[in-house]
Write an enzyme that holds these catalytic residues in place. Structure first.
Site: not given
Ligand code: GCB
Length: 653
Positions: A214, A458, A511, A547
């Site tokens: 990403d 990941e 997330y 994260e």
């Molecule tokens: C993740 C990734 C990261 C992305 C982020 C997102 O899990 O490790 O590279 O930018 O999520 O914002 O989706």
């Protein structure tokens, strides 16, 4: 009594020294060094940054440059050229949309005047070094190929004095560098090219580069290109491993030398005030530092980032000449250890309250830029961040040097991001990944700020080959450097993750209320609690939330909060923080926000001009979430650390 106590102390000290030797022996398997180029009384550095002539090979095969041997003459003689700055990504500096999204070979060229004395004295080694070019590079000097390199984030170099001496009448040399940003299933990161052959849908020759990461695949020469000199007999590499017992520091060092067998060496450890602390004449050994000043992280000690300097002075002679070489390596004396629920620096629990970053900014893309680096450090210190992770690739070494000096702790990550296709676990990928870890450890092993290696982000860790792949990768990294813990960053289910048994610290990305249950803030606390309990229950290893976060378009507001507003981003953080506060008393050892700043991505329906999970905008202005985090990080620092004196007056900084 005292004797037996001292005897015990000596035995412990001896044991420490033996451990240090064992750790060290394994750590010096790499055959040659990659010391950061440095000026000294025996070395010169000439940066080749600035404008280079540039041409993208737009031929359908992207192969015209090789067919017509563009490296054999001046680039301007074989076609049109434009100015492109080095360092910089080439993508965002022109108005040409095709260059922004270009895939294939691009050609850079620069003519350089080499000081005549470098060639004439016959005693000087001249090295051409590229700090990073993304992704595959081939380098010619005066039309002769001198090296090639795979990988976009680590330095490579070639000795070129022999070549320069072939025509000593001219001191100008022409450097040509061809760089290809194409990614395939065995590159790091992996990617694949997809050709669209349906002429009712796509124009002739249409293809796209698919990736599973990403961030925008910025390309070009991203860091400095330079020439540097050493004498023909020179210090090729230095490795240090440190420990301490009570107030005595132990610096185990090894110096490797090239170009001479008969040398005399003097190794001197010098403190910040310029005083010689201890010295030795051996190429390897242990230096004992009385009343050691340890290297401490920012906000854990009032004097963070203390660095000694290890000056290595070599004298050598062959039948005709004598040589002297001097190299000074900054050394921070500290230890890193992991227990089942703690991350220890200098035997004290360390809690990561930090950020994930990207090398990314307007116009430059991934190009190294000092003003940006300094601004980012000032923002991190303002925020009260004590750490960051080099998501998702190794950053410029100058950034690690800043971390060493400021006491900012680093999780140093390989470019193993987006490993999602089962073919990217094949031997070709593993072999390359192991090489990249060699290059990464070789470059960064001496930085006290680096406290953990991350081999990947990941990966599809649930796939059957992932177990073997990560076992090999982590074992290899531990052989290269037995003194630091190793991890990979996971997002997969704790029960199906095939790599987790091999890591020292579990790093989890999640997330909640964003990719899962979007819009439902009320699930965060329960889901996060379950996440931690599951991972810890299964592995009993310390956990870092590597994260978490939410996109916020700067200036978008809503109450009640909805996704993409600054209010929603703040509330996601609040709910995560309340669970962190329960678990950090148990086994959670860190929290790293995703992301420090907004950054560019490939175009797609989930990204509006890039990823907006930054707590700062891409231009480094704070969103509301930045103030939430600032308040939290300073509170954590007050609870767990010892603040520098100036923080009594934080407003002035
Ligand atoms: C993740 C990734 C990261 C992305 C982020 C997102 O899990 O490790 O590279 O930018 O999520 O914002 O989706």
């Amino acid at each position: 009594m005292i004797c037996s106590f001292l005897g015990k102390c000596r035995a412990i000290k001896m044991f420490r020294v033996l451990c240090l030797f064992a750790a060290f022996k394994a750590g010096i398997l790499l055959d040659s060094g990659m010391l950061f180029p440095q000026e000294s009384s025996s070395r010169e550095v000439k940066e080749l940054n600035g404008l280079w002539a540039f041409r993208a090979d737009r031929s359908p095969t992207r192969n015209q440059g090789f067919q017509r041997a563009w490296y054999k003459s001046r680039l301007a003689e074989t076609g049109p050229v434009i100015d492109i700055p080095v360092p910089s990504s080439y993508n965002d500096v022109t108005q040409d949309p095709n260059l922004r999204d270009f895939i294939g070979w691009v050609w850079y060229e620069r003519e350089v005047v080499v000081p005549a004395r470098w060639i004439s004295d016959g005693k000087t080694r001249v090295v051409l070094r590229v700090e990073s070019a993304h992704y595959y590079s081939i380098v010619w000097v005066n039309g002769v190929k001198v090296t090639e390199h795979e990988g976009g984030h680590l330095p490579f170099e070639a000795d070129i004095d022999g070549l320069l001496r072939e025509d000593p009448t001219t001191t100008t040399c022409r450097i040509t560098i061809a760089v290809n940003n194409t990614l395939d299933l065995h590159t790091l990161p992996p990617g694949s090219i997809q050709y669209m052959k349906d002429r009712t849908m796509y124009p002739e020759g249409f293809f796209v580069q698919n990736t599973n990461f990403d961030f925008f695949n910025y390309a070009g020469i991203h860091r400095s290109v330079l020439l540097y000199t050493t004498p023909k007999a020179y210090v090729d590499d230095i490795t240090v491993v440190t420990d301490f017992l009570d107030s005595t520091g132990l610096v185990r060092y090894n110096v490797s030398i090239q170009g001479a067998t008969l040398v005399t060496l003097k190794v001197t450890l010098i403190d910040k005030d310029g005083h010689c602390v201890v010295s030795s004449n051996d190429t390897s050994g242990v230096l004992k530092v009385v009343d050691v000043k340890l290297w401490w992280p920012y906000l854990m000690h009032e004097n963070p980032g203390y660095l000694y300097s290890l000056e290595v002075r070599l004298n050598a002679a062959d039948g005709t000449s004598t040589y002297e070489d001097v190299y000074s390596l900054p050394v921070g004396i500290r230890t890193v250890k992991v227990t089942k629920n703690q991350f220890l620096i200098n035997n004290k629990p360390f809690y990561f309250h930090g950020v994930n970053k990207h090398e990314d900014s307007d116009i430059r893309g991934k190009g190294f830029d000092w003003p940006l680096v300094v601004k980012d450090f000032n923002l991190m210190k303002w925020l009260g961040a004590n750490s960051f992770r080099t998501s998702h690739y190794p950053y410029a070494e100058e950034i690690l040097q800043m971390c060493d000096r400021h006491g900012i702790v680093v999780i140093d990550e390989s470019p193993g991001v987006g490993i999602k296709d089962i073919r990217s676990f094949e031997n070709a990928s593993l072999t390359h990944h192991l090489e990249v870890m060699d290059e990464l450890v070789r470059r960064d092993k001496n930085h006290p700020s680096v406290v953990m290696w991350s081999v990947a982000n990941e990966p599809a860790a649930e796939m059957p080959p992932a177990g073997f792949y990560f076992q090999m990768l982590i074992k290899h990294t531990k052989v290269l450097d037995p003194t630091r813990p190793v991890t990979f960053i996971t997002d997969s289910n704790y029960a199906r993750d095939k790599g987790a048994p091999y890591v020292d610290v579990i790093c989890v990305n999640s997330y909640f209320s964003w990719y899962h249950d979007p819009g439902h803030l009320e699930v965060i606390q329960i889901q996060l609690n379950t996440q931690f309990e599951n991972w810890y229950g299964k592995y009993q290893k310390p956990i870092i939330q590597s994260e978490y976060g939410a996109d916020a378009a700067p200036g978008f507001h809503s109450d009640p909060p909805v996704m993409f507003t600054e209010e929603y981003q703040k509330l996601v953080l609040r709910d995560y923080h309340s669970v962190f506060d329960q678990k950090r008393k148990l086994y959670v050892v860190g929290e790293l926000i995703w992301n420090f700043a907004d950054f560019m991505t490939t175009q797609g329906v989930t990204r509006m001009v890039g990823n907006k999970k930054g707590i700062f905008t891409r231009q480094r202005q704070p969103k509301e979430a930045a103030f939430i985090l600032k308040e939290r990080y300073w509170r954590l620092a007050n609870e767990t650390g010892r603040l520098p004196l100036w923080t009594k007056y934080p407003c002035s900084h």
